[in-house]
Design a protein around this motif. Structure first.
Motif, short mmCIF file in Angstrom:
data_model
loop_
_atom_site.label_atom_id
_atom_site.label_comp_id
_atom_site.label_asym_id
_atom_site.label_seq_id
_atom_site.Cartn_x
_atom_site.Cartn_y
_atom_site.Cartn_z
N GLU A 46 1.20 -114.91 9.76
CA GLU A 46 0.86 -113.61 10.47
C GLU A 46 -0.05 -112.80 9.54
OE1 GLU A 46 3.89 -115.03 10.64
OE2 GLU A 46 3.87 -115.40 12.68
N GLU A 47 0.29 -112.76 8.26
CA GLU A 47 -0.18 -111.89 7.25
C GLU A 47 -1.75 -112.38 6.90
OE1 GLU A 47 1.56 -111.46 3.42
OE2 GLU A 47 2.46 -113.33 3.17
N LEU A 48 -1.72 -113.84 6.66
CA LEU A 48 -3.02 -114.62 6.60
C LEU A 48 -3.99 -114.41 7.75
CD1 LEU A 48 -1.56 -117.87 4.91
CD2 LEU A 48 -2.91 -116.13 3.85
N ALA A 49 -3.34 -114.32 8.91
CA ALA A 49 -4.40 -114.17 10.37
C ALA A 49 -4.91 -112.71 10.15
CB ALA A 49 -3.60 -114.29 11.38
N GLU A 50 -4.17 -111.90 9.51
CA GLU A 50 -4.53 -110.17 9.51
C GLU A 50 -5.65 -110.33 8.47
OE1 GLU A 50 -5.18 -106.59 10.24
OE2 GLU A 50 -3.81 -108.13 11.56
N GLY A 51 -5.57 -111.08 7.45
CA GLY A 51 -6.53 -110.92 6.41
C GLY A 51 -7.80 -111.76 7.16
N ILE A 52 -7.76 -112.64 7.68
CA ILE A 52 -9.14 -113.26 8.47
C ILE A 52 -9.60 -112.14 9.55
CG2 ILE A 52 -9.75 -114.88 9.90
CD1 ILE A 52 -7.54 -116.70 8.93
#
Length: 217
Positions: A46-52
């Motif tokens: 979830e946090e990596l998706a937000e960064g993308i």
């Protein structure tokens, strides 16, 4: 001192030196463990998706920038990592991206398909059977459904070591899109989770339908 005594002294000296070197290696390993970002930093999809979504993130110490990119002659959109891949093949029937430096690859293709694909569990089982026919034994790690996007993660042995793979399929219009993203299994908790996050963003970019539904392990 006779020859036997000299040889004994030499053996003792070598033993002491080896013990000292081993102790130094263990000390360096303990210090590195305290400062190694891979040991200290833990990520979630979830946090990596937000960064993308925001267009950039740090994966440990590696800064990564993303931009939407149309592929397959404009039929499909994916989050593209800027200045990351050193080999790219982008044709109407398939796209292949490869980073030799990071040992990361991504491939996506599509075919006309008006039929409903087989259930996720059957797809996973079918993939395992196909791999076993090639004498490759995969180990499923996780599977998930996101509306019409489905994917599963698995490890696969290769001549260069085990790979961590994220395979997905997405029904969009009258076409079925399939893809695979992979990295070394040692990078599973970092790059592997990022590849899984990319699949989530692919789903968002290509039209979400339905809500997330966890398929379990």
């Amino acid at each position: 001192m006779d020859k036997a005594g000299m040889e004994m002294d030499l053996a003792i000296a070598l033993f002491v030196k080896e013990q000292q070197e081993r102790a130094e290696e263990e000390k360096r390993a303990r210090i590195w463990e305290k400062i190694d970002p891979k040991a200290r930093i833990k990520y979630t999809v979830e946090e990596l998706a937000e960064g993308i979504r925001k267009g950039e993130l740090f994966l440990y110490t590696l800064k990564m920038e993303f931009t939407p990119r149309e592929v397959l002659a404009g039929r499909f959109i994916m989050p593209y990592i800027k200045d990351f891949f050193d080999m790219e093949v982008d044709k109407s029937e398939a796209v292949i991206l490869l980073s030799n430096k990071r040992k990361v690859s991504a491939s996506i293709s599509d075919v006309p398909c008006r039929e409903v694909a087989q259930p996720l569990d059957e797809w996973v089982s079918q993939t395992k059977e196909m791999m076993e026919e090639k004498h490759l034994r995969i180990k499923p790690v996780r599977k998930k459904s996101l509306g019409k996007m489905e994917y599963f993660c698995f490890t696969l042995p290769t001549a260069e070591g085990r790979l961590y793979n994220v395979a997905f399929r997405l029904q969009k219009g009258d076409r079925l899109y399939t893809g695979a993203l992979n990295c070394p299994v040692e990078e599973q908790e970092g790059m592997g989770l990022l590849l899984e996050a990319i699949v989530h963003i692919i789903w968002e970019m290509n039209g979400q339908e339905g809500g997330p539904e966890d398929g379990g392990n």
